[in-house]
Design an enzyme around this catalytic site. Structure first.
Site, PDB file in Angstrom:
ATOM      1  N   GLN A  95      -2.717  -8.303  -7.253  1.00 45.52           N
ATOM      2  CA  GLN A  95      -1.561  -7.149  -6.836  1.00 45.52           C
ATOM      3  C   GLN A  95      -0.780  -7.527  -5.914  1.00 45.52           C
ATOM      4  O   GLN A  95       0.299  -6.773  -5.557  1.00 45.52           O
ATOM      5  CB  GLN A  95      -2.403  -5.855  -6.615  1.00 45.52           C
ATOM      6  N   ASP A 100       0.711  -1.263  -0.015  1.00 46.56           N
ATOM      7  CA  ASP A 100       0.089  -0.157   0.101  1.00 46.56           C
ATOM      8  C   ASP A 100       0.613   1.078   0.074  1.00 46.56           C
ATOM      9  O   ASP A 100       0.275   2.348  -0.341  1.00 46.56           O
ATOM     10  CB  ASP A 100      -0.912   0.154   1.383  1.00 46.56           C
TER      11      ASP A 100
END
Lengths: 323, 323, 323, 323
Positions: free
Chosen positions: A255, A128
């Site tokens: 991802q 992130d």
């Protein structure tokens, strides 16, 4: 310090294995023993702790996931759980820890140190990139490349069919993944939590572009955008522009996986080395990070409480580049 | 025949551009003029028809999507629409067509030929591999590789977190994509339309495996499975085994895009050449395909009406390989 | 300034197209006309100059190579050549230039400005990352990832056969590509121009490792290492350790191609925008770069004459990580 | 049969691990024990033999190389060596073998069976696809895709610089890799051992194309072409057409590595299962292969002595497609 432990915690991220490898090899380089703690705090409590040598981490630098596995531990949030974890470390004569993870991991580590005195140095491992104290987190570059590769494929179809695609990428609290995907994917619009755009603006932008004969569109949506996720936004847009052929794709868990990129392997290696050497130099409750290409150690407290701001210039770039 | 047209229709598939290139170059090789009809039957009706030369198709063999674009045409399903299409072809003096697409495309072409006498030879362009008359359709091999690459990434996370992942791949009516993904992705279970398994069987298989200490699972679901899609199946399984950490990923539209694989480029090239040469040899209402490595032309009627059966041996393979 | 030109020059690099796109769109965004000059200075002299609009650069952000092509121009090194180039620019009423390339490109641009007063702002486009004034050049990140991907494949064979592989990567004057490849590829040894190691040291390192039962080795060689290239080094090592099964692979030109990485697309976009905006703000003879995540403009003179030093810490990392 | 052994031999190929996994799981499925013999015949002689269970082959289906490693064994070519190998098998109570490899592997296996009666079923594992008895060998599809991916990158540079690239791919005795690379890579010329073209023809083709204003060229050369390898051919062409900017790239060992393609994983799984089931059904001295999508067992003798002919139509395709 004679013996340290290393573990991964929180969501897995590409490059975690490269970091584990760096931690192990650096410990051995400095004549220190190193133990792998499986499944984060959960395995620490259960004593799932194994000795690692140089061969244990051979041929893993390129692998996604984490060989040490990861898990959430409800029990570690209790004092009893932490006492059990401490007892296990004492049993294994582990004197210091390298924790590879994110905010939750470091919050736990700091509390643990306050109560039991076991020093921890952290390594930022999360796709992130939302951790203060490092320009980039381990896994972020790979996640962006994976998402972008998917977007390139989607654009093939968007172009072939004159469609609008609403593509949702990861990032609950930030547009760190969405923005480079929008710039690098040639998107017309990007929706990120940091700068909320109204649906009306989105609709207007699309209508203006349609008047300019533009026929295919790419709208990148960070999962956490306040106007809703890709599916809800697409639904509202379709309502306003029914003649537009709009589709939704959620890129999702891919991802998190895959072989780490070169940048992530390098970063993970730098930070893994720095974490061990920090620990040996008496550091504790700090995260090793790279800021402006220099190694820095930032107190966990600061990493957790401070917000890393996204470069505002990037939002303007999307606007310019979709002219 | 002095001048032919080529178009792509239906969902885009990787390798369509390689097929277009082959059609164009083969026509030129035989001294025939070739025109590109944009957006399938829709562009045929509107007269979106452009002359193509060798350069028009340079450097496209490796590109996903279709430079001729694709669209659905409601109008072509009416007699008036087809009349307009015919008038456009007459205006452009186009005497034969190569249609790259799937069932819907060929159904239209056959009707068109019956009414107006314009001969068409088809090329099977669809990722679904559900066309009778060819072992593989153009785009299928690429789609499977794309899905499998995504599955490899998901397994990194599944292994790291001891999770079960329900992964939905394309294939509304067939398990052609799901099955090699399951075998090549190391899945424990595959759910395909051709052979419905009850949810109870799925749950039982997972419970047996969990007793054998297996902790991470991959279940591949073809979107069209009768027991529901990945999301509904995962919900039912979670209800039965609440302690299992189960996630869902829908791979989605990325399966349609990307650079075509070597096999798809080769297949598209073979079929593109064969389509033109078939047309020049007086064929019509047939699809060019490769069966057992040999070129065959199959009547549209047969392609459309007959069902290509999946190799039953493949289902047994998944069972053996997940021992 | 009403009209600018853009060109690419020197060896092509992934991301050059993303930079061209950014230049064009930024010019249009600011209401400026923009022309593409084909084949660098060569096309400038010949007047191969075409107007670009927003569509000219659609769908190129992800493509390797350069749509403006590149070429060396012997003629531009002469005063007559530069006079012809200037005349062409005057004819096309081009008032400023964005030059995407490396040292040679900027040397030419500066001389040209001194003689004819046409201002140029440069963008660093080269896979070598050897330009002062920017942390990374456009194309570098992609080249490293391409080389590393190749090295991952080679290691499969090295491990399977207990072999030593000498892998030559690009970098005539620097180890910028070699070093992350060595760290990220898990290499035992890296040979770079910046820090010459004697063959004797290499041989000794290998012999020590062989005694520790290590059986497969990866040695990364920058093409410009003073001890010779991969082939000569491998030959010397084989002479000293004849029982070692040693192979050589030169990764070669594939390092220049391919879809640019996310980082390269972002960098190219930032720099492309900055180059145009610099030009509009009256800058000349400077290169736009990103240093410590901030935009900086560095005089060509400085870019050309100053040497960007490699992080010395990286060499130590290879040593630690191959423990 | 209660216990079998499996080994890989000869050059490694992507998909060998998928085959090993299939062998192990199939044996377990049928209640048979299975042992892994390391490093082919070399490890058989030395007794490097380990028991494998289901977990031993978990998470390897996607990995390049071979976990069983491979090596050449001079000693196995002697009667004494084979006696030692036999003694080891007897010691381990191994009653049958699955040999994954190529011609050399099967030649050894047959001799071994004649002398000592140990039955072997073979699986074709080699990137070269030069084995009679199967349409494709395990690893071939991956190798072609890897080479083609490299060629796509090279073409970016070829186009950008108006260059001719001579690209050498693997294939000492056959054009099996070169031909799909030429067709799928958009090459102008392909040079393969099966159909020797004179240098004069190559030069003439290039000169004709140059007259048609074609400026960049791709010539694919199988390493074993009789006119020499890529380097020698390029040198001769440069001599004849000095104004052409010609470069050479040897793709090399990367063709052997990397994650296997979907087709290779499927093929390896089919053949791995078939090899074990063949052995259990009393077969010996045969190779399991897939011909026209059907499983066939071909005697080693035939696999070794018969030449698999390349489809002559493919050569014509390159000519047509480069029009």
């Amino acid at each position: 310090m004679k013996r340290i432990g290393v573990f991964t915690s929180g969501g897995d991220a590409p490059g975690m294995n490269a970091a584990v490898r760096a931690v192990v090899r650096t410990a051995l380089y400095h004549g220190i023993e190193v133990y792998g703690i499986m499944r984060g705090y959960s395995g620490m409590i259960k004593g799932e702790i194994v000795k690692l040598d140089s061969t244990s981490v051979a041929n893993i630098v390129q692998r996604g996931g984490t060989i040490l596995k990861s898990a959430r531990s409800q029990r570690f949030t209790t004092k009893e759980g932490r006492q059990e974890a401490f007892d296990q470390l004492v049993n294994h004569r582990i004197e210091g820890l390298v924790a590879i993870g994110g905010n939750g991991t470091f919050t736990g580590a700091e509390l643990f140190e306050r109560e039991f005195g076991i020093p921890t140095v952290g390594a930022p491992g999360t796709i992130d990139n939302d951790l203060y104290g490092t320009d980039y987190t381990i896994g972020y570059d790979t996640a962006v490349n994976t998402a972008l590769d998917a977007i390139d494929k989607i654009r093939d179809t968007a172009d072939s069919h004159d469609r609008a695609f609403f593509v949702e990428v990861m990032g609950r609290d930030s547009g760190y993944i969405a923005i480079p995907c929008a710039i690098g994917g040639g998107a017309e619009i990007v929706l990120v939590p940091e700068q909320v755009q109204s649906i009306d603006t989105v609709i207007e932008t699309l209508q203006v572009a349609r008047k300019r004969q533009k026929s295919s569109f790419l709208i990148i949506v960070a999962e956490g955008d306040e106007e809703g996720n890709a599916t809800t936004i697409a639904a509202k847009v379709k309502e306003a522009i029914p003649e537009m052929d709009a589709r939704v794709t959620v890129i999702g868990h891919i991802q998190r996986g895959g072989a780490p990129s070169a940048a992530d392997r390098l970063l993970a290696s730098q930070i893994g080395i720095a974490a061990v050497e920090g620990l040996l130099n008496g550091m504790r409750n700090v995260m090793a990070g790279i800021v402006d290409r220099k190694l820095v150690y930032t107190p966990f407290q600061e990493c957790i409480s401070r917000k890393k701001m996204i470069n505002q210039g990037f939002m303007r770039m999307v606007e310019i580049l979709s002219v």
